[in-house]
Design an enzyme around this catalytic site. Structure first.
Site, PDB file in Angstrom:
ATOM      1  N   ASP A  59      -0.405  -5.780   0.368  1.00 39.92           N
ATOM      2  CA  ASP A  59      -1.681  -6.111  -0.275  1.00 39.92           C
ATOM      3  C   ASP A  59      -1.498  -7.478  -0.912  1.00 39.92           C
ATOM      4  OD1 ASP A  59      -3.254  -3.793   0.235  1.00 39.92           O
ATOM      5  OD2 ASP A  59      -2.139  -2.705  -1.304  1.00 39.92           O
ATOM      6  N   GLU A  62      -5.147  -0.530  -8.118  1.00 41.10           N
ATOM      7  CA  GLU A  62      -5.582  -0.140  -9.460  1.00 41.10           C
ATOM      8  C   GLU A  62      -4.382   0.160 -10.356  1.00 41.10           C
ATOM      9  OE1 GLU A  62      -8.837   0.982  -6.544  1.00 41.10           O
ATOM     10  OE2 GLU A  62      -6.654   1.097  -6.573  1.00 41.10           O
ATOM     11  N   GLU A 101       6.970 -16.016 -21.821  1.00 35.51           N
ATOM     12  CA  GLU A 101       7.600 -17.151 -21.155  1.00 35.51           C
ATOM     13  C   GLU A 101       7.223 -17.086 -19.674  1.00 35.51           C
ATOM     14  OE1 GLU A 101       9.816 -19.512 -18.942  1.00 35.51           O
ATOM     15  OE2 GLU A 101      10.539 -17.444 -18.878  1.00 35.51           O
ATOM     16  N   CYS A 109       0.860  -1.181   0.000  1.00 33.42           N
ATOM     17  CA  CYS A 109       0.000   0.000   0.000  1.00 33.42           C
ATOM     18  C   CYS A 109       0.901   1.237   0.000  1.00 33.42           C
ATOM     19  CB  CYS A 109      -0.898  -0.001   1.241  1.00 33.42           C
ATOM     20  SG  CYS A 109      -1.836   1.527   1.444  1.00 33.42           S
TER      21      CYS A 109
END
Length: 141
Positions: A61, A96, A77, A54
């Site tokens: 997160d 986001e 790959e 965060c």
């Protein structure tokens, strides 16, 4: 993120001594020629142990990252993708931003006909966050 397209297309595979990159900027997504360019198929990757930080609290997160794509001339790959995703472990960014960065780097590396990146992040404060970003092959990401 660095794009690598070596003569054989890959340099990480089979090299267990390679360390994880410290950031997405130092990671590379390697590609190889699509073995079935005339085919219409979708490749699915799933990383169940994704972690980033965060940007406000510095707390981790945790999430699941799913990448689906229709290859164009090149495929990603998988070991280089694993290292690339692991490079976010010390990256401070809103979820986001993380998902949109992954999509942009992925599209830059392999120029897929279509791609979708989904991030399902663990609940914080009782709210789970799911983000989807999509590239349709026509618009720039």
């Amino acid at each position: 993120m660095q794009k690598k397209n070596t003569p054989r297309g890959i340099s990480l595979l089979g090299k267990s001594e390679m360390g994880l990159p410290s950031s997405p900027d130092k990671a590379s997504l390697e590609v190889f020629p699509n073995p079935s360019p005339e085919g219409t198929y979708v490749v699915h990757f799933e990383c169940e142990e994704f972690t980033s930080l965060c940007p406000v609290t510095g707390q981790p997160d945790f999430g699941i990252i799913r990448i689906d794509y229709r290859p164009g001339k090149h495929c990603i790959e998988s070991k280089s993708l694993k290292f690339y995703l692991a490079s976010f472990r010390n990256e401070r960014s809103f979820c986001e931003g993380v998902i949109n960065r992954i999509l942009a780097d992925f599209v830059q590396a392999c120029t897929p006909l279509w791609a979708k990146v989904t991030g399902v992040f663990a609940s914080r404060g009782g709210i789970q966050l799911t983000i989807e970003a999509e590239h349709n092959g026509r618009a720039k990401v």
